[in-house]
Design an enzyme around this catalytic site. Structure first.
Site, PDB file in Angstrom:
ATOM      1  N   PHE A  68     -18.000  -5.495 -11.608  1.00  0.00           N
ATOM      2  CA  PHE A  68     -19.468  -5.560 -11.661  1.00  0.00           C
ATOM      3  C   PHE A  68     -19.955  -4.533 -12.673  1.00  0.00           C
ATOM      4  O   PHE A  68     -19.640  -3.355 -12.549  1.00  0.00           O
ATOM      5  CB  PHE A  68     -20.067  -5.261 -10.282  1.00  0.00           C
ATOM      6  CG  PHE A  68     -21.573  -5.368 -10.245  1.00  0.00           C
ATOM      7  CD1 PHE A  68     -22.201  -6.530  -9.827  1.00  0.00           C
ATOM      8  CD2 PHE A  68     -22.369  -4.312 -10.675  1.00  0.00           C
ATOM      9  CE1 PHE A  68     -23.579  -6.638  -9.826  1.00  0.00           C
ATOM     10  CE2 PHE A  68     -23.752  -4.416 -10.683  1.00  0.00           C
ATOM     11  CZ  PHE A  68     -24.364  -5.581 -10.253  1.00  0.00           C
ATOM     12  N   ASP A 117     -16.959   2.333 -17.449  1.00  0.00           N
ATOM     13  CA  ASP A 117     -18.209   2.197 -16.704  1.00  0.00           C
ATOM     14  C   ASP A 117     -18.141   3.111 -15.482  1.00  0.00           C
ATOM     15  O   ASP A 117     -17.533   2.777 -14.475  1.00  0.00           O
ATOM     16  CB  ASP A 117     -18.367   0.726 -16.302  1.00  0.00           C
ATOM     17  CG  ASP A 117     -19.597   0.474 -15.427  1.00  0.00           C
ATOM     18  OD1 ASP A 117     -20.236   1.451 -14.988  1.00  0.00           O
ATOM     19  OD2 ASP A 117     -19.908  -0.709 -15.196  1.00  0.00           O
ATOM     20  N   LYS A 128     -27.033   6.044 -11.592  1.00  0.00           N
ATOM     21  CA  LYS A 128     -26.958   6.286 -10.136  1.00  0.00           C
ATOM     22  C   LYS A 128     -27.098   7.766  -9.764  1.00  0.00           C
ATOM     23  O   LYS A 128     -28.157   8.329  -9.942  1.00  0.00           O
ATOM     24  CB  LYS A 128     -25.662   5.679  -9.603  1.00  0.00           C
ATOM     25  CG  LYS A 128     -25.648   4.131  -9.781  1.00  0.00           C
ATOM     26  CD  LYS A 128     -25.261   3.439  -8.510  1.00  0.00           C
ATOM     27  CE  LYS A 128     -25.203   1.928  -8.679  1.00  0.00           C
ATOM     28  NZ  LYS A 128     -25.266   1.215  -7.444  1.00  0.00           N
ATOM     29  N   THR A 150     -37.941   2.089 -27.183  1.00  0.00           N
ATOM     30  CA  THR A 150     -39.114   2.945 -27.126  1.00  0.00           C
ATOM     31  C   THR A 150     -38.873   4.192 -26.288  1.00  0.00           C
ATOM     32  O   THR A 150     -39.143   5.303 -26.722  1.00  0.00           O
ATOM     33  CB  THR A 150     -40.321   2.171 -26.555  1.00  0.00           C
ATOM     34  OG1 THR A 150     -40.617   1.089 -27.437  1.00  0.00           O
ATOM     35  CG2 THR A 150     -41.555   3.069 -26.450  1.00  0.00           C
TER      36      THR A 150
END
Lengths: 517, 517
Positions: free
Chosen positions: A253, A339, A370, A394
């Protein structure tokens, strides 16, 4: 060795004990008691309502349901009353929280250091003056980062790109990997990179350029020429939008936006009905637990996966789709993205989970979010894009949230929470092992040995898992499911002896009551 | 009529004056003076350093450059000293800021109401207890939204999905559109939607299913059957990952993640080297200004674009790629996503720019971010996905930032800032018109009439634009470029008479100095 790169990875690979040394660097005490910081933390769960969620939660959830999807609500929380390891809900129930907002709480609810930060002028100013950080950074940005995120930069990746969340962090790293891959191709072909002036032209400038024909693309010089690239990328077509692909592992995931969701292969519910990139995925090795019993079988499974990764890279290259990025050790010039959105920030007993992988070379990108509150990726200077404004947006993260990261990191270090979590995790793992032997079939494939509190196991079936999680909630312990029948522990770094005791007591009671049912 | 859906849209479509009525609803006074709120706001720019950026900015930028790409830095700001419409930098320069962090500042730097919010317990608690909002919302979430974001829900889309930034907002809406499109297809085919149990299975469950063959896909029943969909989506393949496409307009900008970047067609520098979805884009009509002079030519150009949109939908459907979402009026069952990330929150003289489009039906999704601080999309209940956890992520926006949105909206309403901006924008537009006649060739295609301060124009060339923007910066006015040779004004909603005067005076001086060069 393959590393656990999956964010929801219910598994955690084994690691030799000497790797634990990494965790001790800044950690004089080895154990931490949350009571020293949280003077109002409950000693145990307390459930006042007849059910969880209670009637007040259910009513509050209905109110939210009038404007927002409420069907994934577990309960409605009273964050003002929550404290340390304990989540309080609007029915007044006190829950020991070992899910911690899907691993988003690092050092406890209403941590005094963070509440103190919240009341400072620096935090007020940072929160209320939203900068475009890539163009108008504030005077204190460098110091916030130098005292915070940079102090925990993984080895070999001292540069930083900040984003707003974990999906954005992974996609930012993926973009940087694709850009670096193409820059290397151009360099190897001896072709100049495009200029800022060329790249800044708007779409209308390419209207006069005829789309390049496939035969042109066969000529590497033409394919890499600036005008062909510019014109084609404005049409989402090759070569400017290249046929490069990113590889991930089945069951992994990595997020839920269009690029990160294309990497995600965990469950159909995440992916159904959403168009996806045609990118390859390789099966994760089927590891058997306990690891020491199945060492040779597991080694063979890992070797098969590594071979499959290599084969896939070659097969896809033959189709004209080169793998540019991969979430495992680098091969074939493929960039390695680690990741660490869920695994990072200490819960595995080292600050970054990949510290235990004993890599010969550092990863190319390490993503985070997280528990860090701040999100983004670390990388080497060599993967900074050729021009500014290429990997840019931005907001590019938030200075106020970077300050939160600074304070969280500082507290983790000054209180030795990484080593604490390694020690507590070892104890917890051994107790869970004992429980699994007492309740055969109810705790299977226990995993996460030597990985701090980043522990998971399988229930007998999806139904048994759901029943167990629901029963634990009624005992006042918030736990999270994962995958089809797994249960994952994702407690905070302040999870200590007292909380281990409560968790085990409640688990024992629930397992007994479910036994034989 | 086609609406200006592009986030960096340098153009703004015309609108009849009676549409202005929408802006007056909550606005007793028509004009606002920032001096009434910002007692320390400078009266005019002050440049102390020999150049902009000054030496202190340049040095601070170099320090940041050691860990983060500094090449897009304009200056390094001193946010603590910035006030109202004025951005102060680390050299002590005071800039009138009409770019406002790429349109991210709504009601001024260090607005007292927001600084007051920052010091409250509710903000501290919301900031420091990061919830997984879709599963553990807080007790005050409903009220924060009801008093804030819901009070400005566009007509017809009273439901809300919150995200962390504008790209995430657009991709969230796009995912919802794809899911709703497929749900409708299944319903029309009389096929039951899949169940939560089926969809929650993990990838390993589909290993035994053989991939469905192309011939199977031709059978609509097979194509829509649950098992075929589940198994294929885990491989990023049709039908589970459908061949649906999203359409956008050439020169539009909708974000920089993999889905939103596939919609973006503004500049090559945004897109080069990043794999993109094969999705269609249609040319935006070439509108000529002033609008009243070119009414019939413009109407023809718009009609051609609408025809092209229809043709494209039909052409792509023949290729098996149905257009599911589009950023303009709905056609062929295509969902309309209005991207108001930059245009929303008052700057166009109505709270939402699309209020001026006189749509027969409301849009299906309206996305927002930037000035709102909070990000997400509004939608109708009918486009809520069939199951929970389908459009879901760990954080789903931020309660602390939703509180900022609440206060910003409240201040905008109580001080009539939308109507104020409409009035100020009209005056500014008329003065800029006069300037354009005095300096022929230097201000071209002036646009944004009747669109508040959302005004833009073209310089003679990219070089002339860059020279003008640089000269304005040396006069103490921060402006933003856009597209190839455009200049866009994106001031805050507190931009008033005094600031208009300063802007025009500085522009006149710069135009004079550049004239004939």
């Amino acid at each position: 060795m393959l590393g656990p790169t999956r964010r929801t990875a219910c598994a955690a690979a084994s690691a030799p004990a000497h790797c634990r040394a990494l965790a001790t660097e800044h950690s004089p005490p080895t154990r931490f008691s949350s009571a020293t910081v949280f003077h109002n933390e409950p000693a145990s769960p307390k459930i006042l309502s007849d059910s969880v969620p209670g009637p007040v939660s259910r009513k509050a959830s209905q109110v939210i349901g009038q404007f927002q999807d409420p069907r994934a609500h577990v309960l409605v929380a009273d964050y003002a009353k929550s404290n340390g390891n304990y989540l309080v809900d609007v029915d007044g129930n006190q829950h020991l929280d070992v899910f911690a907002q899907i691993a988003s709480i690092a050092i406890g609810y209403n941590h005094p250091t963070l509440i103190e930060l919240a009341k400072t002028d620096e935090f007020a100013i940072a929160s209320m003056n939203r900068p475009a950080l890539g163009s108008f950074p504030g005077a204190d940005w460098a110091e916030t980062i130098q005292k915070g995120l940079l102090t925990v930069a993984p080895k070999g990746v001292p540069h930083l790109f900040t984003q707003m969340d974990g999906s954005g962090a992974n996609e930012g790293a993926l973009k940087a990997a694709f850009m670096a891959y193409r820059a290397r191709e151009r360099k190897e072909a001896g072709i100049d990179d495009f200029s800022a002036e060329e790249a800044s032209l708007s779409s209308s400038s390419f209207a006069s350029l005829t789309p390049s024909s496939p035969s042109q693309h066969n000529n590497v010089l033409t394919r890499l020429s600036s005008s062909t690239q510019m014109a084609s990328c404005m049409n989402n077509a090759s070569p400017g939008s290249p046929e490069l692909v990113a590889m991930s592992f089945k069951s992994g995931f990595h997020g839920r936006l269009f690029g990160s969701l294309s990497l995600t292969r965990s469950k159909a519910i995440h992916k159904l009905d959403i168009p996806a990139f045609d990118w390859p995925a390789v099966s994760w090795p089927s590891i058997k637990y306990p690891l020491d019993e199945y060492a040779s079988e597991n080694a063979e499974a890992e070797a098969r996966t590594i071979a499959r990764v290599e084969e896939t890279i070659v097969e896809w290259a033959k189709k004209g789709k080169k793998v540019a990025a991969l979430i495992v050790e680098p091969e074939h010039g493929v960039y390695l993205i680690v990741d660490e959105v869920q695994t990072g920030v200490g819960a595995t007993g080292s600050f970054w989970a990949h510290e235990k992988w004993q890599l010969d070379h550092p990863p190319d990108f390490v993503t985070f979010s997280k528990k860090m509150q701040a999100a983004g990726y670390y990388h080497a200077e060599s993967t900074r894009p050729s021009l500014p404004y290429r990997n840019y947006n931005t907001w590019m993260g938030s200075p106020a949230i970077a300050m939160q990261a600074r304070e969280i990191i500082s507290f983790i270090k000054s209180h030795g929470l990484v080593q604490h979590t390694a020690v507590i995790g070892d104890e917890l793992f051994s107790h869970l092992g004992a429980l699994s032997r007492r309740f055969p079939g109810m705790i299977n494939n226990l995993r996460g040995k030597d990985h701090g509190t980043f522990i998971a196991w399988d229930a007998e079936s999806p139904q048994a898992r759901d029943k167990f999680v629901a029963a634990m909630r009624h005992e006042g312990v918030v736990m999270g499911g994962c995958g089809e029948r797994a249960i994952r522990l994702r407690p905070m770094l302040i999870f200590g002896d007292k909380q281990v005791e409560v968790l085990l007591e409640k688990m024992e009671s629930v397992l007994k009551s479910l036994e034989g049912k």
